[in-house]
Design an enzyme around this catalytic site. Structure first.
Site, PDB file in Angstrom:
ATOM      1  CD  GLU A  99      -2.916  -1.169   2.425  1.00  0.00           C
ATOM      2  OE1 GLU A  99      -2.200  -0.817   3.499  1.00  0.00           O
ATOM      3  OE2 GLU A  99      -4.092  -1.745   2.245  1.00  0.00           O
ATOM      4  CD  GLU A 130       4.588 -21.651  11.940  1.00  0.00           C
ATOM      5  OE1 GLU A 130       4.850 -21.853  12.971  1.00  0.00           O
ATOM      6  OE2 GLU A 130       3.616 -20.828  11.444  1.00  0.00           O
TER       7      GLU A 130
END
Length: 316
Positions: A99, A130
């Site tokens: 963004e 992960e």
């Protein structure tokens, strides 16, 4: 029946013990019948729980502010902001990074989001990603980190191997590091220069850290990127003067921003935007300082993009 290797069994037991001590994993017996409640009652309860998140974030504002000052100082020297996490935490980092170009006209390489498992993991779970410490180091090495960069590790538990390894590796390379988690005394915070532990408590659904923990992380990431960009001169007051007008909505917003900042009529705003190739900051300077487009560009370059400083220089 397949037997579990002794080493794996020991590791699994250790991890279970570790999770049992974390507030983000705590079980709430009073919610054992939540699946029997009316929809409105569940919604009210979740809403009440969400309302506690801002209080938890407020308790960590001094640590958040200190981290942001560090980020701003590094980025002012040309450094990058890199988010690294797995699952929801990693996706939130990617979201915040993605963004920044349309909001603040940053180069896509200036704010980067790394998620364990790579781009595929943004939309689909990549099992075991992960736990890959080596992948975290490789992902950062691919960016050729420098001492001017900042790496923000994000993990609700504060123990995610990918996030912790990313912070440790970045710190060893001289980059500034931030560890954002939702448990106290986390390995992630301990590994970082700036540890931010926003303790939101147990989730409505046991261990579902996309809920309150995810909300808390999103709020903190909003602060890190937005306040850093404000400090770097990407805004004029609370106006997004570095917005990139890449579609019709943003073109309309650019016009509105110039109008709000200058009070000029629509015709003058349109002319200024046309003369300055749609650059909002330059257009505002042209109108407020009564200078032409090339002069506005030079003043902003000399002011390192800070509109207020450019206006002061034009008035001197």
């Amino acid at each position: 029946m397949t037997s579990v290797p002794a080493a794996d069994a020991v590791e699994s037991g250790r991890l279970r013990e570790q999770l049992a001590t974390m507030t983000t994993e705590a079980y709430r017996p009073e919610l054992a019948d939540i699946d029997r409640l009316p929809t409105l009652d569940i919604a009210r309860f979740m809403n009440a729980e969400d309302a506690t998140v801002t209080t938890a974030v407020a308790a960590r504002l001094p640590e958040i502010a200190a981290a942001i000052d560090g980020v701003t100082a590094r980025m002012a020297r040309g450094g990058r902001l890199v988010y690294a996490g797995a699952g929801t935490a990693g996706r939130l980092g990617v979201l915040d990074a993605s963004e920044c170009p349309p909001t603040f006209n940053t180069d896509p390489a200036q704010v980067v989001g790394l998620v364990a498992g790579g781009p595929t993991a943004v939309v689909s779970a990549v099992e075991g990603a992960e736990d890959r410490e080596d992948a975290a180091r490789a992902d950062l090495d691919a960016l050729a980190l420098t001492a001017d960069d900042v790496v923000v590790g994000i993990s609700a538990s504060g123990r995610t191997p990918y996030a912790v390894a990313a912070v440790r590796h970045a710190r060893a390379l001289g980059a500034l590091t931030v560890g954002l988690s939702c448990n106290e005394c986390s390995a992630l915070a301990a590994a970082a220069d700036h540890g931010i532990e926003v303790v939101v408590g147990p989730e409505v659904l046991t261990g579902s850290t996309r809920l309150k923990a995810g909300t808390a992380q999103k709020l903190v990431l909003n602060m890190i990127s937005t306040i850093t960009m404000i400090k770097l001169g990407k805004t004029y007051g609370n106006l997004m003067v570095d917005v990139r007008a890449s579609n019709e909505k943003l073109k309309a917003r650019a016009h509105r921003i110039v109008s709000l900042a200058t009070g000029a009529r629509d015709e003058s705003v349109e002319t200024a935007l046309a003369d300055n190739d749609g650059e909002v900051k330059n257009s505002i300077l042209t109108l407020l300082a009564s200078v032409d487009a090339p002069t506005a560009a030079r003043l902003l370059q000399d002011a390192h993009g800070h509109l207020r400083k450019a206006l002061e220089a034009a008035a001197a």
